[in-house]
Design a protein around this motif. Sequence first.
Motif: not given
Length: 344
Positions: A138-160
């Motif tokens: 794949y072309p290009g140097s790629l900087s990646v940040k992925i966040t796993y976040e759990l809340t007290n609303q019982n929600q688990f989010s994955i931010n890409y």
Amino acid sequence: MEVIEKVLPNGWKKFIVKNDFGISISALDYGGIITEINVPDRRGTVENVVLSYKNYEDYIEDPNYFGALIGRVAGRVDGSFFHLNGETYVLDSNDGDNSLHGGNQGFHKKIWNAAPFQMTGAAGVEFTVEIPDLEGGYPGSLSVKITYELTNQNQFSINYQAVSDQDTAVTLTNHSYFNLSGNVKRTVRDHKIKINSNHYVELDENLIPTGEIKSNESTPFDLNRESTLQTGIESSHQQIQLAGRGFDHYFIFNETEEENLSLKDEKSGRALRVHTNQPGMVLYTGNNLNSDHLLETGPAQKHSGLCLETQASPASLHHGGFPSVFLKANEPYEKKTTFTFATI
């Protein structure tokens, strides 16, 4: 809320994120692999609702991609090549003649830089990695940040989040296999699912998109109304049969403010709702799982779990009209998928 960090005997790091209501997420810095999502049933019994291996070493050469982060391009790329800006880019062939889930050195093989965090009502882990130009083809140097976040609303989010210094192709997802029965008591065949989608992508015998986007109407793919997975899995529909008696198909989401999908296991009372800004999702019902795969709970079997792979479509590399995976140079890639756990 808290995050516990452990160092495993092989040197990998394991992070356990807990909220105040009995839910916890465990993930590795290797592949960003989610090994546990522990959720209470209607009686308050907390059990793991994702498939995980008994032995950590099995994650190293894992044909199932249990719990892993997937990139640069999730899914199968036909013929392991694509054209961009007048150039042809040849990718790793790791699925016959095709390239699957980013190739031989995809995100599932990376040791990610991992930083735990806590804040009021939420906690999680931020994973970062730098991918060099032409890795996997794949072309290009790629900087990646992925966040796993759990809340007290019982929600688990994955931010890409990602950015490339050249035009490239990117669509990221997570490959967790869900089974809401808890500790894999049963297969997912009795799970009830509803997907807010009117169209699915037709596959050929190699599970590569044919280029045809099909209407769900009057097919097993019409999951707009809540349906038991077994109904679709047992269908004689040719697409279900060629995928190994189950789903392994991309659904294009309807544009709506409603949830994109819901999943229920009535025996345990566990329910899951998914919201995402991704344009669609691959529903994979674990058609290739078998007893050779030793889970924490014992040997796997066909349909032991299902994947909800929210992403764009790699078919866009060769066909028009599909949700695109192309990313312009210096343009931010920002996608989010949220899993909300509840009981019924």
